[in-house]
Write a protein that holds these residues in place. Structure first.
Motif, mmCIF file in Angstrom:
data_model
loop_
_atom_site.group_PDB
_atom_site.id
_atom_site.type_symbol
_atom_site.label_atom_id
_atom_site.label_comp_id
_atom_site.label_asym_id
_atom_site.label_seq_id
_atom_site.Cartn_x
_atom_site.Cartn_y
_atom_site.Cartn_z
ATOM 1 N N THR A 2 68.214 52.572 54.424
ATOM 2 C CA THR A 2 67.506 51.366 54.816
ATOM 3 C C THR A 2 66.691 50.854 53.652
ATOM 4 O O THR A 2 66.623 51.463 52.590
ATOM 5 C CB THR A 2 66.556 51.664 55.991
ATOM 6 N N GLN A 6 64.843 55.371 53.534
ATOM 7 C CA GLN A 6 65.021 56.426 54.521
ATOM 8 C C GLN A 6 66.494 56.555 54.886
ATOM 9 O O GLN A 6 67.203 55.546 54.990
ATOM 10 C CB GLN A 6 64.214 56.096 55.777
ATOM 11 N N VAL A 8 69.669 56.851 57.318
ATOM 12 C CA VAL A 8 69.983 56.414 58.674
ATOM 13 C C VAL A 8 70.552 57.601 59.428
ATOM 14 O O VAL A 8 71.508 58.243 58.980
ATOM 15 C CB VAL A 8 70.987 55.244 58.662
ATOM 16 N N LEU A 10 72.111 58.863 63.118
ATOM 17 C CA LEU A 10 72.705 58.411 64.374
ATOM 18 C C LEU A 10 72.635 59.533 65.400
ATOM 19 O O LEU A 10 73.074 60.647 65.143
ATOM 20 C CB LEU A 10 74.166 58.008 64.151
ATOM 21 N N GLU A 30 63.130 61.103 64.188
ATOM 22 C CA GLU A 30 62.350 60.007 63.606
ATOM 23 C C GLU A 30 61.483 60.451 62.436
ATOM 24 O O GLU A 30 61.093 59.628 61.598
ATOM 25 C CB GLU A 30 61.477 59.366 64.685
ATOM 26 N N GLY A 33 64.100 59.964 59.210
ATOM 27 C CA GLY A 33 64.854 58.775 58.832
ATOM 28 C C GLY A 33 64.771 57.697 59.891
ATOM 29 O O GLY A 33 64.003 57.786 60.853
ATOM 30 N N ASP A 34 65.567 56.668 59.702
ATOM 31 C CA ASP A 34 65.658 55.564 60.650
ATOM 32 C C ASP A 34 66.701 55.922 61.707
ATOM 33 O O ASP A 34 67.895 56.012 61.404
ATOM 34 C CB ASP A 34 66.048 54.271 59.934
ATOM 35 N N TRP A 36 69.040 55.618 64.941
ATOM 36 C CA TRP A 36 69.801 54.733 65.823
ATOM 37 C C TRP A 36 70.406 55.606 66.914
ATOM 38 O O TRP A 36 70.878 56.711 66.640
ATOM 39 C CB TRP A 36 70.918 54.007 65.068
ATOM 40 N N ARG A 65 67.398 49.443 68.072
ATOM 41 C CA ARG A 65 68.292 50.452 67.495
ATOM 42 C C ARG A 65 68.841 51.385 68.562
ATOM 43 O O ARG A 65 69.127 52.542 68.281
ATOM 44 C CB ARG A 65 67.538 51.268 66.435
ATOM 45 N N LEU A 85 76.422 49.837 62.665
ATOM 46 C CA LEU A 85 75.663 50.091 61.445
ATOM 47 C C LEU A 85 76.284 49.377 60.251
ATOM 48 O O LEU A 85 77.509 49.342 60.113
ATOM 49 C CB LEU A 85 75.601 51.597 61.168
ATOM 50 N N PRO A 89 76.047 56.240 58.598
ATOM 51 C CA PRO A 89 74.797 57.010 58.658
ATOM 52 C C PRO A 89 74.831 58.182 57.692
ATOM 53 O O PRO A 89 75.900 58.644 57.285
ATOM 54 C CB PRO A 89 74.756 57.492 60.115
#
Length: 255
Positions: A2, A6, A8, A10, A30, A33-34, A36, A65, A85, A89
């Protein structure tokens, strides 16, 4: 990646988008990372690696997300990587499944299939399962799950065509004996197919129930979990029995 640098991450599962194990996994992730979430809209246990080939798949966005799919865990991972995405990821985390996935269960499990699909698509993955059914006990595993995820994310490389299958014992995390690397055990089911008659008088069958017996090496997953350890089993996509290649070639098949 991102904009904040960070990774991503999943999250998916086979118990459905509202499952407590998935919420726990996403909350833990969390910190790394980000996150989803793309998960089935309903229970999809024992769907194995099924793809919804013969009907359209509906994708519903629940929040920025977070998505649900009226399909299998394999559908979810495929849609996330190929459609939702912008870039693949950095890791796929599948689970936490409500129930164990050890031995032959990995061949039936939708949770394991989600991690396997990620691996097929070239994304490192871990499948997580809890061998109990008390969510208050599962919730005690937040820190331990974070330690496992962090250890894998800190690796400079992840083995090709391999993912990890993690099973948490049915006890509070404070009572866990440790984390061990294991091999798959073997489980034989008995009386798991039941015949009955429906109201119209037709024979029908139910799969499930009965009882099972475990066997396997000393370092098998079920032995570790029984002893109170977290079991981590590396699973490989290649099912070839290399030890038998030359023997089967000597059979002269097709000649």
């Amino acid at each position: 990646m991102t904009g904040r640098g960070q990774p991503v991450l999943l999250c998916t599962n086979d118990d459905g988008v509202q499952a407590g194990g998935l919420s726990l996994l996403a909350r833990v992730a969390e910190a790394f990372g980000d996150v989803w979430t793309v998960a089935p809209d309903r229970e999809q246990s024992a769907t194995s690696h099924a793809l919804s080939l013969h009907r359209p798949i509906r994708l519903t966005q629940l929040s920025e997300r977070r998505y649900m799919v009226d399909g299998t865990p394999t559908d979810c991972v495929l849609l996330a990587v190929k459609e939702i995405l912008e870039t693949p990821p950095g890791f796929v985390l599948s689970g936490v499944n409500h129930g164990p996935n050890m031995g032959e269960d990995v061949l039936y499990s939708g949770t394991v299939a989600g991690a396997m699909e990620a691996t097929i698509l070239g994304v490192p993955a871990i499948a997580f399962s809890f061998t109990g059914d008390d969510e208050t006990v599962l919730d005690t595993y937040a820190d331990l799950l974070g330690d496992l995820i962090g250890s894998c994310l800190r690796r400079t490389g992840f083995p090709d065509e391999t993912f990890l299958n993690v099973n948490l014992p049915n006890r509070p995390a404070s009572e866990v004996e440790g984390v061990v690397v294991t091999a798959l055990g073997r489980r034989v089911y008995h009386d798991s197919l039941r015949r009955s008659r429906d109201p119209q008088g037709y024979d029908s069958f139910r799969i499930g129930g009965g009882h099972s017996a475990w066997r396997g090496r000393e370092d098998s997953d079920f032995r570790a979990v029984r002893a109170g350890y977290v079991s981590v089993t590396p699973l490989h996509l290649d099912l070839t029995n290399f030890e038998l290649l030359n023997e089967v070639r000597s059979w002269g098949l097709g000649s």
